[in-house]
Design a protein around this motif. Sequence first.
Motif, PDB file in Angstrom:
ATOM      1  N   ARG A   1     -60.228 -22.864 120.542  1.00 60.25           N
ATOM      2  CA  ARG A   1     -60.892 -22.784 119.246  1.00 60.25           C
ATOM      3  C   ARG A   1     -61.547 -24.113 118.851  1.00 60.25           C
ATOM      4  NH1 ARG A   1     -57.320 -20.358 115.153  1.00 60.25           N
ATOM      5  NH2 ARG A   1     -56.599 -19.247 116.996  1.00 60.25           N
TER       6      ARG A   1
ATOM      7  N   SER B   1     -65.557 -24.644 118.356  1.00 54.10           N
ATOM      8  CA  SER B   1     -66.044 -25.140 117.073  1.00 54.10           C
ATOM      9  C   SER B   1     -66.978 -26.336 117.281  1.00 54.10           C
ATOM     10  CB  SER B   1     -64.851 -25.524 116.197  1.00 54.10           C
ATOM     11  OG  SER B   1     -65.261 -25.999 114.952  1.00 54.10           O
TER      12      SER B   1
ATOM     13  N   LEU C   1     -59.059 -18.767 107.164  1.00 51.70           N
ATOM     14  CA  LEU C   1     -60.370 -18.555 107.783  1.00 51.70           C
ATOM     15  C   LEU C   1     -61.423 -19.504 107.185  1.00 51.70           C
ATOM     16  CD1 LEU C   1     -60.323 -14.676 108.195  1.00 51.70           C
ATOM     17  CD2 LEU C   1     -59.903 -16.427 109.927  1.00 51.70           C
TER      18      LEU C   1
ATOM     19  N   VAL D   1     -61.351 -22.510 109.309  1.00 50.39           N
ATOM     20  CA  VAL D   1     -62.098 -22.345 110.561  1.00 50.39           C
ATOM     21  C   VAL D   1     -63.594 -22.516 110.294  1.00 50.39           C
ATOM     22  CG1 VAL D   1     -62.687 -20.756 112.417  1.00 50.39           C
ATOM     23  CG2 VAL D   1     -60.353 -20.798 111.508  1.00 50.39           C
ATOM     24  N   ASN D   2     -64.057 -21.899 109.225  1.00 54.69           N
ATOM     25  CA  ASN D   2     -65.461 -22.003 108.863  1.00 54.69           C
ATOM     26  C   ASN D   2     -65.835 -23.442 108.541  1.00 54.69           C
ATOM     27  OD1 ASN D   2     -67.738 -21.506 106.447  1.00 54.69           O
ATOM     28  ND2 ASN D   2     -67.925 -20.245 108.263  1.00 54.69           N
TER      29      ASN D   2
ATOM     30  N   VAL E   1     -66.691 -25.934 111.567  1.00 57.54           N
ATOM     31  CA  VAL E   1     -68.036 -26.069 112.140  1.00 57.54           C
ATOM     32  C   VAL E   1     -68.893 -26.986 111.263  1.00 57.54           C
ATOM     33  CG1 VAL E   1     -70.123 -24.825 112.822  1.00 57.54           C
ATOM     34  CG2 VAL E   1     -67.879 -23.826 113.267  1.00 57.54           C
TER      35      VAL E   1
END
Lengths: 333, 333, 333
Positions: free
Chosen positions: B56, B60, B288, B291-292, B295
């Motif tokens: 992950r 990313s 989440l 995670v967003n 980036v």
Amino acid sequence: MKLPHLLTVDGLSRSQITTLLDTAVEMEAVGHREVKKIPALRGVTIVNAFFEDSTRTRMSFDLAAKRLSADTMAFSSKGSSTAKGESLRDTVLTIAAMGVDGFVIRHMGSGAPQRAMDWTGLPVVNAGDGMHGHPTQALLDAYAMRQKLGDLEGKHVAIVGDLFHSRVVRSNLTCLRTLGAKVTLVAPPTLLPQGIREWPNVDDGVAITTHLDDVVPTVDALMMLRVQRERMSGGFFPSEAEYTDGWGLTRERLTRLPEHAVICHPGPMNRGLEIAPEAADNARSLILDQVNAGVSVRMAVLFHIFAGDPTPDAAPANDSTPAAAGNENEGSK
Amino acid sequence: MKLPHLLTVDGLSRSQITTLLDTAVEMEAVGHREVKKIPALRGVTIVNAFFEDSTRTRMSFDLAAKRLSADTMAFSSKGSSTAKGESLRDTVLTIAAMGVDGFVIRHMGSGAPQRAMDWTGLPVVNAGDGMHGHPTQALLDAYAMRQKLGDLEGKHVAIVGDLFHSRVVRSNLTCLRTLGAKVTLVAPPTLLPQGIREWPNVDDGVAITTHLDDVVPTVDALMMLRVQRERMSGGFFPSEAEYTDGWGLTRERLTRLPEHAVICHPGPMNRGLEIAPEAADNARSLILDQVNAGVSVRMAVLFHIFAGDPTPDAAPANDSTPAAAGNENEGSK
Amino acid sequence: MKLPHLLTVDGLSRSQITTLLDTAVEMEAVGHREVKKIPALRGVTIVNAFFEDSTRTRMSFDLAAKRLSADTMAFSSKGSSTAKGESLRDTVLTIAAMGVDGFVIRHMGSGAPQRAMDWTGLPVVNAGDGMHGHPTQALLDAYAMRQKLGDLEGKHVAIVGDLFHSRVVRSNLTCLRTLGAKVTLVAPPTLLPQGIREWPNVDDGVAITTHLDDVVPTVDALMMLRVQRERMSGGFFPSEAEYTDGWGLTRERLTRLPEHAVICHPGPMNRGLEIAPEAADNARSLILDQVNAGVSVRMAVLFHIFAGDPTPDAAPANDSTPAAAGNENEGSK
């Protein structure tokens, strides 16, 4: 045409399939340009999530995406958190949360692509799920046959081999019937799924038999399925010699195939088992045409999913319809 | 702002961190454009050198680089000369000699990214080194919390779990303290590092406790650390049931969390162990969002390292400041 | 100059090699631009098919292709149908059928790149085949030496080590002789190929000896070959100590190397075995220059194979000759 996803060929209308194949014809032309790309999917990121190895399918999707100028990211379950026990749901939600635009998913579990779409709300292309389906394979087979045989309405296609384990047979059957072809399914008795005559796509236009020899002289296309050697030890598989003898496309059967008929195989082949080298390398063999069609058909699928309805200032109209999509060099002038 | 590298959050000023987070806000907006790319790092090649698996984090960084139009190359130690015994120094010098522009490095050895930078003279982003640090994780956590809670000055954040093995706790502690948050560290007695009270970043604004229940009703954010199951056999780890009971974010504790408080977890989660499904999937969960944020924050980091001070003829000014960076389609007109 | 392929340096004329090295000089300059890319191979897809691991060679080719704006696809035999028994022929025909433009192939079997070209009709670059050849390694060695020593005509180069197993010695010998250098081959008696004096490229300009000490003071360049430790158990290999003593570039031998002479090694090095750290890290060492040269030389090779004779409307002339190839930013204006 805007497609929301491609999970299965079930439910695609004849007109939708025909549009996809027609777009694929235009996409194939992109491959013959000096610069083999169109900018249709610039800035779009597609994740090729292969929970099951399939080098050729992955490469085909990757090349299709690149020809449309999309960015691609590979996810393989090996060495990932999935291998450490993370659920499919958490895995796809995590990748989706990175802001990617959609998934191409191959998974051993039937229905996994559908679930990934439900969880993430992103478009998903099914690149093979369990024994459920493999819609782009069915479309590329139809494409390759159509290029050689013309309209498939009324054509006779036999699908030969391990109907029990094959993931392509259901997709192909539906796709061919939707396009109006007659289909004969041929398999050893032990590899005929028990309830096959009750399958919803087994209608009046579908025949089922265990005798390949009766079928060979009557077909327009012969689709030989791949034998998965790892399944041959299961007990109910014929021996290799028996298989070839009864259901292989041997040199002898090749002589009884009509002049105009074509030969398909999804690859990779077991030469000498389900198909003789003379058949595989024959002028009537479409095996490499199928591979070539795979890229064009996948370009068409990705195009209709990801490039519908662009806003005018983001991409000029001639960038976003395949018919008008210019050479990339011209496009940037 | 031009950053020479990102090895650690130690030494980053509050204003530098704030600038990074502000740039990340602009970068997040790129992800909502029709064409989700800016040409800021065109022609820049960044090597994602992962000497330790982390799918992950690698994805990313890869996506962040691609959104900036950089080229990326993956180096994995598996099957490479490193596996055959080549030293880290010779490996990174060799890759650097190919003319790449910088590295993102993940390595099990604390300090490896620093050494790689010393040897090669190229900018390095630390993507996690041993138990030393994971600066982009700390920044993305701060980003996700700031988006929901506003300025973190005076906010109360509890970090809960295996403080002994975690690589993110030191980075997070420093980052949160620099931004003015109060931090409470919560861990089972056996997983509290011995000298933790003497850590340079453990100051008056940091509390340490083994009692999670006292802390839950007082926090603005609860950061649950991942339990590494492979470490649970070491003897000094509580059993799974004991761990959940004492330090898991259970359904019961969730009811005592303040209404406005948020829940973080770096992923991948062990649902039912350190975090209950009800908490993970709760509306207050930022998992989440983190995670967003990853980036966007990594885009900001790469931007400030690799895109400072462009010469006018190489890239127009509006391509190289994130605020003014145009849509790629507009940019090429 | 248009090259149809690069399978071997045999048959390349002195003028062809010189043109390749001259183009590589221009390609090296691309790496010093603000935007390190030229659009010469936009829309060209090159498959890096590595049937044998070689991380550094794969990365070098990948970077070279990306600098020319080509798309690259990696094929690795692991987990692929090749691993399931598909023949090399079916594998390369399948990939070719996807519509790619050419291959870079590394394979343990001598002659595999040639066969792949015969089967597919596509251009192939040999990235190392068995003990047969490794033409880009020979070219990059020549490039690195020429940059330091000037024209190689009349220069004396010694190649030292395991001549028996090395895949680079034949390519280097041919390349150096074609460029007019004198070559001395030095090896332990057991690692001298039996018929070496009858090799077609062993002519009057080539000497063969087992005594390194006689050679060291006379050379302009010393090329140390890599010892493959996995081959040392074969019985006819000297022990490590014997090897270093007789054929290693030790600290002591380094003192007897002429001031102006350079040191080469294809990497990865076994420091302390065939080369002392003092030699590897010496100012006269070209080891990292060789790595750097690798990208430039491979760009030149790919350029001369894939970018010859463009039609005017597909790519303007100044995009397709390296001498005139503009900065990408300028090019798009």
